[in-house]
Design an enzyme around this catalytic site. Structure first.
Site, PDB file in Angstrom:
ATOM      1  N   ASP A   1      -0.254  21.882 -21.969  1.00  0.00           N
ATOM      2  CA  ASP A   1       0.376  22.643 -22.941  1.00  0.00           C
ATOM      3  C   ASP A   1      -0.062  24.216 -23.083  1.00  0.00           C
ATOM      4  O   ASP A   1      -1.136  24.455 -22.918  1.00  0.00           O
ATOM      5  CB  ASP A   1      -0.300  22.299 -24.438  1.00  0.00           C
TER       6      ASP A   1
ATOM      7  N   ARG B   1       1.161  26.310 -25.626  1.00  0.00           N
ATOM      8  CA  ARG B   1       1.966  26.796 -26.709  1.00  0.00           C
ATOM      9  C   ARG B   1       1.073  27.657 -27.767  1.00  0.00           C
ATOM     10  O   ARG B   1       1.569  28.058 -28.972  1.00  0.00           O
ATOM     11  CB  ARG B   1       2.486  25.488 -27.746  1.00  0.00           C
TER      12      ARG B   1
END
Ligand SMILES: [Zn+2]
Length: 418
Positions: A329, A331
């Protein structure tokens, strides 16, 4: 015409003029817009620049194409007549609390009024936030009305099924010392990494420590507000909120491999209901496609998932992403709470997300979350059970965690069955 401000040689802005003072200094946490100072990323009056990068996020590249093609005069300034916000947002105490907001300009929607004189005198100061109003018309909301889950009230939800919102577009504006702190690194290290990983796109990151603000060439955030915006400052207002990260395949095209659009629309329905009950609804939509790894990476991962030996198994869901992208990830939820601070909120009553990363980021930034609302089971699309089981096993909020057996039993469609 489009070459009118060019000299024959390229002038690098990579080093400050010795002894020169900024015409427009920035004092990031100052209590009002004037003492904070305008954010100026102009490329036509280099002497006024007080940030690294230029306006428009990733769209700066398209602006360059428009100029290259002779379609846009690079000296042209936006005519800001009548563009002022269609709803009042702030100012809120959070706007000047130290390090509370580091990834957007809290005064970004007010520049046309605040710096009217400077703009009239020729300074190229542009808004980084725009606030307007709209109606949403969505088939799922029509279905919710038909199923009597939602009733038109003539104010939030109209008789024809459309929903009134205030919508807000926000471009990223990074205060580098604050961003570095959120990521637990030094400003020097952050600057150097940004410089290196963009292949030297912004030399000022490493040569201009006097410039502490960066306009990164990335997508921004859109906020959809449901209900009476005037209730934002009232701490008794019940806040319903979904923070949603872009998923073009599901959000727009209805691809059934994930829960994105169903959860987003569920969020919109809950926000509308919350607003009808006298509260405020809030959808925060961040342009972070494919966990901010991009759609190409995402589709590669889909293939890798679907082609592994035991099929698309929940047990190997995150592993496949990491195999392709190197991380699970990207983000950076550390910066996500800024928009909640910007709206003056210190509490979310109903948080429509199961993500532990979003929950931890918000509560870590001092925002209280009263209730977490998982996606209703009946809204999970056929092929999306793999994703949801894997996420629950990885720590996503859920009333009951899946067993190891559940994980083994949850296998998605193979590539041949589409
Ligand atoms: Zn998705």
């Amino acid at each position: 015409m489009s070459r009118s401000n060019r000299t024959d040689h390229i002038r690098l802005t990579s080093h400050p003029v010795p002894g020169a003072k900024h015409a427009f200094p920035i004092h990031w946490d100052a209590p009002d817009a004037r003492s904070r100072g305008p954010i100026i990323g102009t490329v036509s009056r280099p002497q006024d620049r007080n940030v690294i990068g230029s306006h428009g996020g990733s769209y700066a590249v398209y602006r360059a194409l428009a100029v290259s093609a002779g379609a846009l005069n690079p000296l042209r300034r936006p005519d800001l007549t009548n563009t002022f916000p269609a709803a009042t947002i702030g100012p809120f105490p959070q706007w000047s609390e130290p390090n509370r907001i580091v990834a957007l300009d809290p005064w970004g929607h007010l520049v046309a009024e605040t710096f009217r004189t400077e703009i009239t005198e020729g300074a190229d100061i542009r808004p980084s936030i725009a606030v307007t109003r709209a109606r949403l018309d969505l088939p799922e909301i029509q279905a919710a009305i038909a199923a009597k889950r939602l009733k038109p009230d003539g104010n939030v939800v109209h008789a024809n099924g459309s929903v009134s919102v205030v919508k807000i577009a926000i471009d990223p504006v990074w205060y580098l010392p604050g961003v570095a702190e959120r990521f637990g690194t030094s400003e020097t290290n952050l600057r150097r990494t940004l410089f290196e990983q963009t292949a030297g796109m912004f030399p000022e990151l490493v040569t201009r420590p006097d410039m502490q603000v960066f306009l990164p060439p990335i997508g921004g955030t859109t906020v959809y507000l449901f209900g009476d915006v005037a209730k934002l400052p009232d701490h008794r207002t019940t806040i319903t909120c979904r923070v949603h990260d872009e998923c073009n395949g599901s959000d727009v095209f209805g691809s059934d491999i994930c829960t994105c659009r169903p959860y987003l629309i569920h969020g919109i329905e809950e926000c509308a209901r919350g607003a009808q009950a006298g509260g405020l609804g809030l959808i925060v939509y961040n342009r972070k496609e494919g966990r901010a790894l991009g759609e190409v990476t995402k589709f590669l991962v889909y293939n890798a998932r679907k082609r592994q030996e035991d099929g698309d198994a929940a047990a190997a869901y995150f592993e496949r992403t990491e195999c392709v992208a190197g991380v699970q990830d990207a983000r950076f939820q550390q910066l996500m709470p800024d928009v909640i601070h910007w709206l003056g909120l210190r509490r979310i009553d109903r948080f429509l997300s199961m993500s532990d990363m979003k929950y931890d980021a918000l509560t870590g930034q001092g925002i209280e979350i009263v209730e977490r609302v998982p996606i209703p089971d009946e809204l999970i699309p056929a092929d999306a059970h793999v994703e949801i089981a894997a996420k629950k096993a990885a720590g996503y909020y859920s009333p009951e965690a899946p067993t190891a057996q559940d994980l083994d039993d949850t296998v998605g469609r193979s590539l041949e069955k589409y």
